[in-house]
Design a protein around this motif. Structure first.
Motif, mmCIF file in Angstrom:
data_model
loop_
_atom_site.group_PDB
_atom_site.id
_atom_site.type_symbol
_atom_site.label_atom_id
_atom_site.label_comp_id
_atom_site.label_asym_id
_atom_site.label_seq_id
_atom_site.Cartn_x
_atom_site.Cartn_y
_atom_site.Cartn_z
ATOM 1 N N ALA A 169 0.826 -1.210 0.000
ATOM 2 C CA ALA A 169 0.000 0.000 0.000
ATOM 3 C C ALA A 169 0.854 1.252 0.000
ATOM 4 O O ALA A 169 0.602 2.206 -0.748
ATOM 5 N N SER A 170 1.893 1.279 0.841
ATOM 6 C CA SER A 170 2.720 2.477 0.929
ATOM 7 C C SER A 170 3.566 2.677 -0.323
ATOM 8 O O SER A 170 3.813 3.810 -0.745
ATOM 9 N N VAL A 171 4.006 1.575 -0.959
ATOM 10 C CA VAL A 171 4.735 1.687 -2.225
ATOM 11 C C VAL A 171 3.828 2.286 -3.296
ATOM 12 O O VAL A 171 4.248 3.146 -4.076
ATOM 13 N N VAL B 91 0.737 -6.478 -8.605
ATOM 14 C CA VAL B 91 1.076 -6.727 -7.207
ATOM 15 C C VAL B 91 2.527 -7.187 -7.049
ATOM 16 O O VAL B 91 3.203 -6.839 -6.072
ATOM 17 N N ASP B 92 3.052 -7.945 -8.027
ATOM 18 C CA ASP B 92 4.451 -8.374 -7.943
ATOM 19 C C ASP B 92 5.407 -7.200 -8.101
ATOM 20 O O ASP B 92 6.448 -7.144 -7.444
ATOM 21 N N ASP B 93 5.064 -6.267 -8.981
ATOM 22 C CA ASP B 93 5.892 -5.065 -9.151
ATOM 23 C C ASP B 93 6.011 -4.311 -7.830
ATOM 24 O O ASP B 93 7.095 -3.893 -7.416
ATOM 25 N N LEU B 94 4.872 -4.131 -7.168
ATOM 26 C CA LEU B 94 4.858 -3.388 -5.912
ATOM 27 C C LEU B 94 5.611 -4.144 -4.822
ATOM 28 O O LEU B 94 6.371 -3.555 -4.043
ATOM 29 N N LYS B 95 5.410 -5.471 -4.774
ATOM 30 C CA LYS B 95 6.080 -6.269 -3.743
ATOM 31 C C LYS B 95 7.588 -6.286 -3.971
ATOM 32 O O LYS B 95 8.360 -6.257 -3.006
#
Length: 342
Positions: A166-168, A300-304
């Motif tokens: 979320a913060s990313v 979601v993988d990019d953000l993680k």
């Protein structure tokens, strides 16, 4: 006089124990006064968050105070001491001093390097100070802990980058739009992570939250939580033109948003930037969309991956952080000795 810490945290106790021993902020003053009445330490500060409950005490007979404090916690929580005593830790100085410096700096937090704990430490100290539960030792110790935490953030990268999805997402959005005060956000789907990202956007000032779902009642529930507007799934495309950030999080087993669709959107938007966050698994958005001009697509993988890289950077700073904390602990113990408290 000796400084002692008695407590438990997310590393030593399961949630069911932590929540029973958690002390709400509005009860802290009363608990401190009851501890004083029972002569548990001469000075005391109570720090209680969702992940820890800790009692910092100064006294001449701390071993007896610890015994009484354990019984107090057992009575307060209505749990037999035998059922949680193994979850407790007791630190004596200088370990108690080093522990507080680490806690205030976010090194002992569930999310390494987080900053919320610093405010919680400050609030706990001010609450105790306000009702005269602290003296020269804890006043100096807690004031020093705040300075140590700020010093670590100045001289290391322990707080660098964001380490949650979320913060990313918010950080990336702020890079695209400079700030989110006038950003318009739409969420398609009502998944838990989409809600977390939406809340993070709202906390940064995002406006006009629109939630769309095939089941309107679900959309209404999330929209109400975010202070936004619910929209039927069939109507969402009519609002894309006014949307800056699109978050997708549905359980659809196929791609919902095709490249040709997004291309038409961008024409209608006169190429105004569109940030798309696809949190769904399987993905809701055609990966080819990221090739369109002024479209910024992250899944979601990019953000993680970004979060993991930031966390790795923070972990690489631990050795230097602990070196600085150890030096500050020695400095404080030197002061304590000169003041003849040791």
């Amino acid at each position: 006089m000796e400084i002692t810490v008695l407590g438990l945290n997310h590393k030593t106790a399961p949630l069911e124990i932590r929540e029973r021993l958690s002390i709400p902020k509005h009860k802290a003053a009363d608990i401190l006064k009851r501890l004083e009445a029972e002569r548990i330490f001469d000075e005391r500060v109570l720090l209680s968050t969702c992940n820890r409950t800790e009692l910092y005490g100064v006294g001449r007979n701390n071993q007896e105070s610890v015994v009484r404090a354990k019984k107090f916690l057992s009575d307060y929580s209505n749990i037999d001491l035998a059922d949680f005593e193994n979850n407790l830790y007791v630190f004596k100085q200088p370990d108690s001093v080093e522990h507080l410096f680490s806690v205030a700096s976010g090194l002992d937090s569930m999310v390494l390097g987080e900053t919320e704990i610093l405010g919680q430490v400050k609030d706990a100290y001010l609450e105790a100070h306000k009702i005269r539960q602290t003296g020269k030792v804890l006043n100096t110790l807690f004031q020093r802990s705040l300075k140590v935490a700020k010093n670590l953030r100045t001289h290391t990268d322990i707080g660098a980058g964001k380490v949650s999805v979320a913060s990313v997402a918010v950080e990336l959005a702020e890079k695209i739009f400079e700030n989110l005060r006038n950003a318009r956000v739409m969420i398609i789907g009502t998944g838990e992570m989409a809600g977390q990202v939406g809340k993070a956007m709202v906390s940064k000032g995002a406006k006009s939250m629109i939630v769309s779902h095939r089941h309107l009642d679900r959309a209404e529930g999330l929209a109400q939580a975010l202070g936004g507007e619910a929209l039927s799934y069939e109507a969402y495309e009519g609002r894309i033109k006014e949307t800056d950030i699109l978050i997708t999080s549905t359980l659809a087993p196929f791609v919902l948003i095709q490249e040709r669709q997004a291309r038409a959107w961008m024409r209608a938007r006169h190429e105004k930037p569109l940030f798309i966050i696809d949190i769904a698994v399987p993905r809701n958005v055609d990966a080819a969309i990221e090739k369109l001009d002024n479209v910024y697509l992250y899944n979601v993988d990019d953000l993680k991956n970004i979060a993991d890289q930031n966390l790795a950077l923070r972990k690489s700073q631990l050795e230097e952080c602990f070196r600085l904390i150890h030096a500050q602990t020695q400095h404080f113990m030197g002061w304590l000795s000169k003041e003849r408290f040791v």
